[in-house]
Motif scaffolding. Structure first.
Motif, mmCIF file in Angstrom:
data_model
loop_
_atom_site.group_PDB
_atom_site.id
_atom_site.type_symbol
_atom_site.label_atom_id
_atom_site.label_comp_id
_atom_site.label_asym_id
_atom_site.label_seq_id
_atom_site.Cartn_x
_atom_site.Cartn_y
_atom_site.Cartn_z
ATOM 1 N N MET A 84 0.902 -1.106 -0.068
ATOM 2 C CA MET A 84 0.042 0.037 0.000
ATOM 3 C C MET A 84 0.956 1.377 -0.019
ATOM 4 S SD MET A 84 -3.498 0.767 0.684
ATOM 5 C CE MET A 84 -4.166 -0.996 1.479
ATOM 6 N N ASP A 85 0.621 2.305 -0.851
ATOM 7 C CA ASP A 85 1.375 3.140 -1.093
ATOM 8 C C ASP A 85 0.708 4.636 -0.403
ATOM 9 O OD1 ASP A 85 3.436 2.064 -2.529
ATOM 10 O OD2 ASP A 85 2.629 2.632 -4.288
ATOM 11 N N THR A 86 1.514 5.550 -0.162
ATOM 12 C CA THR A 86 0.699 6.626 0.316
ATOM 13 C C THR A 86 0.702 7.832 -0.780
ATOM 14 O OG1 THR A 86 1.647 6.716 2.508
ATOM 15 C CG2 THR A 86 0.763 8.758 2.064
ATOM 16 N N VAL A 87 -0.567 8.220 -0.852
ATOM 17 C CA VAL A 87 -0.745 9.349 -1.999
ATOM 18 C C VAL A 87 -1.122 10.529 -1.295
ATOM 19 C CG1 VAL A 87 -2.189 9.847 -4.002
ATOM 20 C CG2 VAL A 87 -1.635 7.391 -3.619
ATOM 21 N N VAL A 88 -0.690 11.619 -1.851
ATOM 22 C CA VAL A 88 -1.238 12.920 -1.354
ATOM 23 C C VAL A 88 -2.043 13.700 -2.173
ATOM 24 C CG1 VAL A 88 -0.104 15.300 -0.770
ATOM 25 C CG2 VAL A 88 1.338 13.368 -0.248
ATOM 26 N N VAL A 89 -3.318 13.922 -1.432
ATOM 27 C CA VAL A 89 -4.316 14.735 -2.421
ATOM 28 C C VAL A 89 -4.389 15.956 -1.909
ATOM 29 C CG1 VAL A 89 -5.382 12.522 -3.049
ATOM 30 C CG2 VAL A 89 -6.103 13.497 -0.945
ATOM 31 N N LYS A 90 -4.859 16.958 -2.559
ATOM 32 C CA LYS A 90 -5.051 18.321 -2.384
ATOM 33 C C LYS A 90 -6.420 18.726 -2.132
ATOM 34 C CE LYS A 90 -2.840 22.638 -2.391
ATOM 35 N NZ LYS A 90 -1.448 23.575 -3.056
ATOM 36 N N ILE A 91 -7.285 19.160 -1.434
ATOM 37 C CA ILE A 91 -8.540 19.378 -1.191
ATOM 38 C C ILE A 91 -8.771 20.680 -0.515
ATOM 39 C CG2 ILE A 91 -10.822 18.823 -0.246
ATOM 40 C CD1 ILE A 91 -9.852 15.844 -0.448
ATOM 41 N N LEU A 92 -9.271 21.606 -1.075
ATOM 42 C CA LEU A 92 -9.476 23.163 -0.602
ATOM 43 C C LEU A 92 -8.153 23.325 0.074
ATOM 44 C CD1 LEU A 92 -12.830 23.243 1.106
ATOM 45 C CD2 LEU A 92 -12.262 24.044 -0.992
ATOM 46 N N ASP A 93 -7.265 23.402 -0.722
ATOM 47 C CA ASP A 93 -5.671 23.981 -0.556
ATOM 48 C C ASP A 93 -4.960 23.239 0.708
ATOM 49 O OD1 ASP A 93 -5.911 25.817 -2.673
ATOM 50 O OD2 ASP A 93 -6.991 27.116 -1.227
ATOM 51 N N LYS A 94 -5.676 22.064 0.977
ATOM 52 C CA LYS A 94 -5.124 21.364 2.078
ATOM 53 C C LYS A 94 -4.582 19.968 1.609
ATOM 54 C CE LYS A 94 -7.119 23.034 6.465
ATOM 55 N NZ LYS A 94 -8.045 22.851 7.591
ATOM 56 N N GLU A 95 -3.393 19.592 2.245
ATOM 57 C CA GLU A 95 -2.917 18.208 1.455
ATOM 58 C C GLU A 95 -3.307 17.199 2.518
ATOM 59 O OE1 GLU A 95 1.400 18.572 0.625
ATOM 60 O OE2 GLU A 95 0.805 19.447 -1.058
ATOM 61 N N TYR A 96 -3.758 15.953 2.182
ATOM 62 C CA TYR A 96 -4.048 14.819 2.937
ATOM 63 C C TYR A 96 -3.213 13.511 2.322
ATOM 64 C CZ TYR A 96 -7.853 18.024 4.285
ATOM 65 O OH TYR A 96 -8.757 19.020 4.636
ATOM 66 N N GLN A 97 -2.582 12.779 3.331
ATOM 67 C CA GLN A 97 -2.244 11.515 2.859
ATOM 68 C C GLN A 97 -3.102 10.389 3.029
ATOM 69 O OE1 GLN A 97 1.248 11.195 5.287
ATOM 70 N NE2 GLN A 97 2.575 12.811 4.141
ATOM 71 N N VAL A 98 -3.031 9.605 2.006
ATOM 72 C CA VAL A 98 -4.008 8.618 2.136
ATOM 73 C C VAL A 98 -3.595 7.387 1.680
ATOM 74 C CG1 VAL A 98 -6.382 7.884 1.039
ATOM 75 C CG2 VAL A 98 -5.921 10.262 1.140
ATOM 76 N N ALA A 99 -3.569 6.269 2.318
ATOM 77 C CA ALA A 99 -3.131 5.049 2.015
ATOM 78 C C ALA A 99 -4.022 4.502 0.877
ATOM 79 C CB ALA A 99 -2.995 4.104 3.243
ATOM 80 N N CYS A 100 -3.448 4.009 -0.192
ATOM 81 C CA CYS A 100 -4.006 3.656 -1.432
ATOM 82 C C CYS A 100 -3.064 2.625 -2.254
ATOM 83 C CB CYS A 100 -4.202 4.912 -2.361
ATOM 84 S SG CYS A 100 -5.152 4.464 -3.632
ATOM 85 N N PRO A 101 -3.698 1.287 -2.791
ATOM 86 C CA PRO A 101 -2.997 0.586 -3.228
ATOM 87 C C PRO A 101 -2.634 1.057 -4.766
ATOM 88 C CG PRO A 101 -5.250 -0.470 -2.481
ATOM 89 C CD PRO A 101 -5.225 0.832 -2.311
ATOM 90 N N PRO A 102 -1.431 0.766 -5.253
ATOM 91 C CA PRO A 102 -1.070 1.416 -6.591
ATOM 92 C C PRO A 102 -1.994 1.446 -7.576
ATOM 93 C CG PRO A 102 0.502 -0.088 -5.610
ATOM 94 C CD PRO A 102 -0.419 -0.231 -4.976
ATOM 95 N N ASP A 103 -2.777 0.113 -7.912
ATOM 96 C CA ASP A 103 -3.828 -0.045 -8.943
ATOM 97 C C ASP A 103 -5.014 1.219 -8.889
ATOM 98 O OD1 ASP A 103 -4.258 -1.531 -6.714
ATOM 99 O OD2 ASP A 103 -5.518 -2.862 -8.332
ATOM 100 N N GLU A 104 -5.132 1.640 -7.461
ATOM 101 C CA GLU A 104 -6.395 2.299 -7.317
ATOM 102 C C GLU A 104 -5.972 4.043 -7.254
ATOM 103 O OE1 GLU A 104 -8.570 1.018 -4.067
ATOM 104 O OE2 GLU A 104 -8.580 -1.197 -5.142
ATOM 105 N N GLN A 105 -4.534 4.252 -7.487
ATOM 106 C CA GLN A 105 -4.192 5.609 -7.253
ATOM 107 C C GLN A 105 -4.749 6.689 -8.204
ATOM 108 O OE1 GLN A 105 0.077 5.701 -7.200
ATOM 109 N NE2 GLN A 105 0.011 4.326 -5.258
ATOM 110 N N GLN A 106 -5.060 6.319 -9.308
ATOM 111 C CA GLN A 106 -5.258 7.159 -10.297
ATOM 112 C C GLN A 106 -7.141 7.446 -9.985
ATOM 113 O OE1 GLN A 106 -3.942 8.741 -12.468
ATOM 114 N NE2 GLN A 106 -5.689 10.120 -13.164
ATOM 115 N N GLY A 107 -7.736 6.487 -9.779
ATOM 116 C CA GLY A 107 -9.038 6.811 -9.227
ATOM 117 C C GLY A 107 -9.253 7.493 -8.217
ATOM 118 N N LEU A 108 -8.163 7.340 -7.075
ATOM 119 C CA LEU A 108 -8.516 8.229 -5.799
ATOM 120 C C LEU A 108 -8.073 9.954 -6.130
ATOM 121 C CD1 LEU A 108 -8.318 8.691 -2.986
ATOM 122 C CD2 LEU A 108 -5.962 8.084 -2.725
#
Length: 100
Positions: free
Chosen positions: A1-25
């Motif tokens: 499981m990798d950690t993906v950083v997403v930005k929502i309303l100018d805040k960054e969040y780290q979300v654990a996500c399998p590599p094959d689902e990262q694009q969808g996330l």
């Protein structure tokens, strides 16, 4: 499981996500960010948590409409549910961070 950083309303969040689902996330995070920005811009809802709840309600409503119209396949429904679960998990973590 990798950690993906997403930005929502100018805040960054780290979300654990399998590599094959990262694009969808990333797509889900972008969609959520867009929904939340629209709600915030309207000025009718104030507060990050309330904006997030309104965005979640709007997205769930859209999903239900698609399901009732029969346009979603089972695999699409499962993918949306996984993404929705990740969004809920992230929002829960955000609330925990705000409390601490």
């Amino acid at each position: 499981m990798d950690t993906v950083v997403v930005k929502i309303l100018d805040k960054e969040y780290q979300v654990a996500c399998p590599p094959d689902e990262q694009q969808g996330l990333l797509q889900a995070a972008h969609h959520l960010d867009k929904q939340m920005r629209g709600i915030r811009t309207s000025g009718k809802v104030i507060g990050l948590e309330r904006i997030a709840v309104m965005a979640a309600l709007n997205i769930c409503y859209e999903l239900i409409q698609l399901q009732q119209a029969g346009t979603s396949s089972d695999s699409e429904n499962a993918a949306v549910k996984r993404i929705n679960d990740k969004i809920e998990e992230t929002l829960h973590r955000c609330r925990q961070l705000e409390i601490n």
